[in-house]
Scaffold this active site. Structure first.
Site, PDB file in Angstrom:
ATOM      1  CD  GLU A 605       7.564-107.200  39.019  1.00 15.85           C
ATOM      2  OE1 GLU A 605       8.644-107.047  39.600  1.00 15.85           O
ATOM      3  OE2 GLU A 605       6.830-108.186  39.200  1.00 15.85           O
ATOM      4  CG  ASP A 629      12.328-106.640  38.404  1.00 16.82           C
ATOM      5  OD1 ASP A 629      13.522-106.677  38.052  1.00 16.82           O
ATOM      6  OD2 ASP A 629      11.745-107.609  38.904  1.00 16.82           O
ATOM      7  CB  CYS A 676       7.549-103.563  47.833  1.00 16.29           C
ATOM      8  SG  CYS A 676       7.350-104.294  46.200  1.00 16.29           S
TER       9      CYS A 676
END
Length: 756
Positions: A605, A629, A676
């Site tokens: 991220e 993110d 995810c």
């Protein structure tokens, strides 16, 4: 001049009749500058024209508003250039085009300034003078400043429909944020809270025991009320959504709100005062968070606080008749508010505040109710006694639409129902493309959950279990034993499937109530693995609890958040091994027999991780891309900041290129990689990710069957064509347009817009 300017803007901003306010404003500007004419033109995007909304000095012989085509004439030139024009004699200007049937020919000097809001030209202020001359710097500064200040006022007026009048050729609509897909038509039902914590004034007491008893009685009544609401919703929503009420119950525990309220009562404050203070502290903490999911818990805390307050004040809830086909409108729609209303009658939802991560949005999606959220600067009373259309795909709300628009949306709503039935019929089938390319669909979890629903959900495991909630809803760290029970419950839901548990991702912008942090730039601060490695006592207790919960089970996977360097992974691995052997010795477990060493993964991220994949791959078993993110850090955009939120886009070419590179490099390294973030549950995003080579996607429960159906209706060759076009795009809009066109051509348009 400054005082005059402020007075003019304030008079427009406060006016009840916006059209009258504009007419007053142009007269005031004309008088302040001593010019012969002042006019305001507003953009009509559908007609591609600027329409004169008010003028003092410029007029049309017919009495109708003067219209100027986009790109035509000097007035339009100011908008096209997006800068002021100061012309001494318009008769000699090459762009001059006389406005027919108007008195413009009597004017020579012109000063025009575009009215721009968030990069969009809303209109133009035009000042004319009969005498040929250049306007002074002071006059130009006055008009430009006025245009800048009016931009916000006019944008808000447009949102409220105040610019709609008899000459408006368009249907009035409000733009909000999509919360739950679908379309709905119905009568507005405006809901307001019975009591408000804001109205509680601080009061002392000399009977603290009496106040504590009153508070506990109010909490008991609130618990009973929530239990009834949960029972009422049973069978109407999936069990994982029902668990929202378990979270509500947890907020009432002594470890959350209860002990803090009673402690303040012990200091001599009345129960209502203590409740107000504690709840508002919790709300402030949650609203300060960057994580949009966790920030939305502020709404839940406020809702619980006001329910307890209602019982403290011994108020009776007023019952109102809900329309047969009603659109629920509230400042903040809450889960408990939805549970109190007749499910069969709720056609749609409008929440003036909130985001797609609010419990109201989560429930709306699980209940299949179209919803929009985050409506700017509209008061509740504006919706009263209105007929509304809610488009949960685009975020649009139509106010008192004409018959033809209602008929069109009714047809789309009927098609939506047909599509839902088709998707449900195929929920038991595997997720694979038409040519047999298998994709694993996993679940993102962030709430307490019930067993039955998850056992019947056709998924391949849990791709992300967020462990922050239990830590944030307490006034102290949960004990190791308490964590063991929580993790056991989740692992037992999926005895034969992997469960990826992310270690504590708090700190910096997500401080724990009992670990106060003050940072200048929390978005780049002390958070995630940085915090837990600095506090190994927190990290060790958590991974020990995970390991203890996994005894006799082999489905635990551990995921490390916010990794930026190999040294962080090495240190976390060392602590994990230490915890593993400690638990094995303490619990008398046979290593590798009834206590397995869990696979270790890291989240990608932070962009720095992309360039360290080979080194990281030697230390871990798998990777998981947190697309939310990653997008935010790649684009340097806080998506929760409304000033720049429009720049946050997972379809940005840089984001897509990064995701493609991650997939290719992980394949070369032989390491599994999943996604995810929200992009995995987005229909178009899921297709692009599969085309890139991702074979594991993790998302919320609502999107699982939708993504499954989409994948079962495409071929890998089609996906590769889509990916090639997406990677060549220069702007996110090009990617979205391409995806929409392609899905339409494949008969999948109903997943990206209203209808089937």
């Amino acid at each position: 001049m400054l005082v005059t300017l402020q007075r003019i803007v304030e008079s427009v901003n406060k006016a009840a009749d916006f059209q009258l306010a504009l007419r007053t404003m142009v007269s005031q500007v004309r008088a302040a500058l001593g010019t012969d004419s002042c006019s305001v033109f507003l953009a009509d995007a559908q007609a591609h024209q600027y329409v004169m909304a008010a003028s003092d000095g410029l007029a049309d012989a017919s009495g109708d508003p003067i219209r100027v085509d986009f790109g035509d004439g000097i007035i339009s030139l100011a908008a096209q250039r997006e800068e002021p024009l100061n012309i001494a004699d318009i008769r000699n200007h090459p762009a001059n085009k006389e406005l027919l049937d108007s008195n413009e020919s009597q004017y020579r000097a012109l000063l025009a300034a575009p009215i721009i809001h968030r990069r969009k030209v809303l209109g133009i202020i035009v000042v004319h003078q009969s005498q040929a001359r250049h306007f002074t710097r002071e006059e130009e500064a006055f008009v430009v400043t006025l245009a800048a200040q009016l931009s916000v006022v006019i944008a808000h007026a447009n949102t409220k429909g105040l610019l709609t009048h008899d000459h408006s050729p368009w249907v009035h609509s409000i733009q909000a944020l999509p919360g739950s897909p679908g379309v709905a038509i119905g009568d507005a039902f405006v809901a307001r809270p019975e009591v408000s914590l804001k109205e509680v004034s601080p009061q002392k007491t000399d009977r603290p025991r009496h106040e504590v008893r009153k508070f506990r009685q109010a909490v008991a009544r609130t618990r009973a009320e929530l239990k009834q609401l949960a029972e009422r919703m049973y069978g109407q929503v999936p069990d994982d959504t029902l668990a929202i009420f378990d979270v509500y119950q947890g907020m009432l525990d002594a470890a959350s709100l209860g002990s803090a309220v009673e402690e303040m009562i012990g200091q001599g404050w009345r129960a209502q005062t203590a409740l107000k203070h504690v709840v508002e502290e919790f709300v402030d903490q949650f609203e300060a968070l960057e994580d949009s999911y966790l920030r939305e818990r502020a709404t839940d805390v406020r809702d619980i606080g006001q329910r307890v307050l209602m019982h403290l004040q011994q108020r009776q809830r007023k019952r109102r008749e809900f329309p047969e086909q009603g659109i629920l409108v509230a400042d903040e729609v809450t889960a408990s508010m939805l549970a109190e209303l007749p499910r069969a009658k709720i056609a749609g939802i409008i929440s003036l505040r909130g985001s797609s991560n609010s419990h109201a949005a989560i429930m709306a999606r699980s209940m299949g109710i179209p919803a929009v959220l985050g409506v700017d600067d509209i008061e509740l009373h504006y919706f009263s006694e209105k007929v509304l259309i809610v488009d949960g795909y685009t975020g649009e709300v139509y106010i008192n639409p004409p018959p033809q628009v209602r008929e069109q949306y009714q047809h789309l709503a009927d098609e939506e129902e047909e599509l839902k039935s088709i998707v449900a019929e195929h929920a038991h089938l595997p997720a694979q493309t038409q040519d047999g390319q298998r994709v694993s669909l996993h679940l993102n979890l962030g709430l307490d959950i019930h067993q039955e629903y998850l056992r019947h959900l056709n998924i391949d495991g849990v791709g992300l279990y967020r462990s922050e909630i239990p830590f944030m809803m307490r006034d102290q760290l949960p004990t190791e034993d308490e964590q063991v029970e929580m993790y056991k419950e989740v692992l037992d839901y999926f005895p034969d499937q992997p469960v990826i548990m992310r270690t504590l991702d708090v700190g910096g912008d997500k401080p724990l109530p009992y670990l106060q942090l003050q940072e200048d730039n929390p978005f780049l601060g002390w958070r995630g693995i940085r915090l837990t490695l600095d506090h190994p006592e927190i990290f060790l207790v958590q991974v020990r609890a995970m390991l203890r919960a996994s005894i006799g089970r082999s489905n635990l996977r551990i995921l490390l958040p916010m990794i930026t360097s190999v040294s962080e992974v090495e240190e976390a691995s060392r602590l994990l091994k230490q915890a593993y052997f400690e638990v094995a010795e303490e619990q008398g477990c046979a290593v590798g027999v009834n206590l397995f060493q869990p696979q270790l993964g890291v989240m990608i991220e932070v962009p720095a991780a992309i360039y360290q994949l080979p080194m990281l791959a030697s230390k871990v078993d798998f990777f998981s891309v947190g697309s939310n993110d990653l997008t935010q850090y790649l684009l340097a955009v806080d998506r929760n900041n409304r000033r720049v939120a429009s720049l946050y886009d997972a379809y940005h070419p840089a984001v897509l290129a990064s995701l493609d590179e991650i997939a290719r490099r992980c394949e070369e390294l032989g390491k599994p990689v999943s996604v995810c973030g929200e992009l995995a549950g987005d229909p178009g995003g899921a297709l692009l990710l599969v085309a890139m080579g991702y074979r594991q996607l993790s998302m919320n429960s609502y999107n699982i069957d939708r993504v499954r159906w989409i994948l079962r209706n495409v071929r890998s060759s089609t996906l590769q064509v889509m990916l090639a076009k997406a990677l060549q795009a220069r702007r996110p809009e090009q990617v979205r347009s391409m995806i929409s066109e392609k899905m339409e051509s494949m008969g999948l348009g109903g997943f990206v817009r209203a209808g089937k």
